[in-house]
Design an enzyme around this catalytic site. Structure first.
Site, PDB file in Angstrom:
ATOM      1  CG  HIS A 170      -0.346   0.246   2.519  1.00  0.00           C
ATOM      2  ND1 HIS A 170      -0.021  -0.765   3.395  1.00  0.00           N
ATOM      3  CD2 HIS A 170       0.000   1.406   3.137  1.00  0.00           C
ATOM      4  CE1 HIS A 170       0.495  -0.242   4.497  1.00  0.00           C
ATOM      5  NE2 HIS A 170       0.507   1.076   4.364  1.00  0.00           N
ATOM      6  CB  SER A 180       3.282   1.266   6.268  1.00  0.00           C
ATOM      7  OG  SER A 180       2.138   1.515   7.038  1.00  0.00           O
ATOM      8  CG  ASP A 210      -0.021  -4.113   2.826  1.00  0.00           C
ATOM      9  OD1 ASP A 210       0.100  -3.545   1.721  1.00  0.00           O
ATOM     10  OD2 ASP A 210      -0.014  -3.507   3.913  1.00  0.00           O
TER      11      ASP A 210
END
Length: 324
Positions: free
Chosen positions: A167, A276, A197
């Site tokens: 993402h 992230s 992901d």
């Protein structure tokens, strides 16, 4: 019984005869004195000659010579051996060790476990910037706005192969990474697994001394084990936060309607947007997971104490590098 007296039969010599005898005796004495002088010299004079002869005989016998040299060599070797022999060292006792440890702790500030872990993983952490270029929309459709997403990545191969979250780079027209030493490079996606992901990047330019991270199986993790998250929350960093493993094999679905993620590592080290794709490491600086999400029931998207990471086995497998 009375013994019979013995008498000499010789008669007394005449006066002239006595004179002749006296002269003869004088000559005999003179000759005796003359003959005695060489004998005295013979007894006294040859002594040095006899000593020198003994020395000459000594040097004429090799066995005696080499025997003497051997004794001298042995004595010399013994003296050198004693000189070179190390002096006995006193054995350390437990009290000595305890005193040294206490002295070190009292006089030195030791780094925390999280600081040591961050120092080890730091050279392998990169900042990831995904840029979306503004485009005109189709007739009747609104134009797409330009923008960018900031995340984190971790180098797993020294050729510039980087793990991050899907993402972070999804929809980006350009991806740029910044290495630990400040080197900047454009990167491109070489593999992606949206259901986990995960995305694998390759940088075009890498530092000469690029250091890949060391990966460790998450199978040995236990709840309560200390971990640290390293990344760029809100673009600030590299930043370090520490906590513990809160749970294992967790599931999470993004509140924005994303895919369901399974077998995640739950942790309570502070993570925020920008973390992230960053590494979750143990206190020895080894990567056990890739930070992927935080749980937050509000719209603030801030950390409330529950974060999730994809186990490194899945992440490395996406890169074609299963480590275990």
């Amino acid at each position: 019984m009375r013994r019979t007296a013995l008498y000499s039969r010789s008669t007394r010599p005449a006066a002239g005869h006595q004179a002749a005898m006296a002269q003869a005796e004088a000559e005999d004495r003179a000759r005796a004195e003359l003959s005695a002088e060489p004998r005295i010299q013979e007894e006294i004079g040859p002594q040095p000659l006899r000593s020198g002869r003994r020395q000459l005989l000594f040097w004429k016998h090799p066995a005696a010579l080499w025997g003497g040299l051997a004794v001298m060599a042995l004595l010399l070797a013994l003296s050198w051996t004693q000189a070179l022999q190390p002096k006995p060292v006193r054995q350390l006792t437990q009290k000595d060790i305890d005193r040294a440890v206490i002295h070190t702790m009292e006089n030195n500030v030791l780094p925390s476990p999280a600081a040591r872990a961050a120092g080890i993983i730091g050279p392998s952490v990169v900042r990831v910037l995904g840029t979306m270029e503004g485009k005109k929309g189709k007739k009747g459709a609104p134009p797409q706005e330009s923008g960018h997403g900031i995340g984190t990545g971790v180098v797993i191969i020294d050729n510039g192969t980087i793990l991050t979250n899907y993402h972070v780079v999804d929809g980006a027209d350009r991806i740029d990474v910044t290495f630990w030493d400040g080197t900047e490079s454009q990167a491109f996606v070489i593999n992606a697994e949206p259901d986990k992901d995960l995305a694998v990047l390759r940088a075009r330019t890498v530092p000469d001394d690029l250091q890949p991270a060391t990966m460790r199986s998450s199978a040995s993790l236990l709840p309560g084990e200390q971990v640290a998250a390293v990344g760029f929350p809100y673009g600030i960093g590299p930043s370090v936060s520490a906590g513990v493993v809160s749970g294992l094999k967790r599931g999470f679905r993004s509140p924005k309607g994303g895919q369901m993620l399974k077998d995640l590592i739950q942790f309570d080290a502070a993570a925020n947007p920008g973390n992230s794709g960053g590494p979750l490491v143990t206190m020895d600086g080894q990567v056990v997971g890739i930070v992927t999400a935080i749980l937050n029931p509000t719209e603030a998207s801030t950390f409330i104490g529950i974060g999730f990471a994809v186990p490194i086995e899945s992440a490395a497998g996406a890169a074609g590098q299963p480590p275990f």
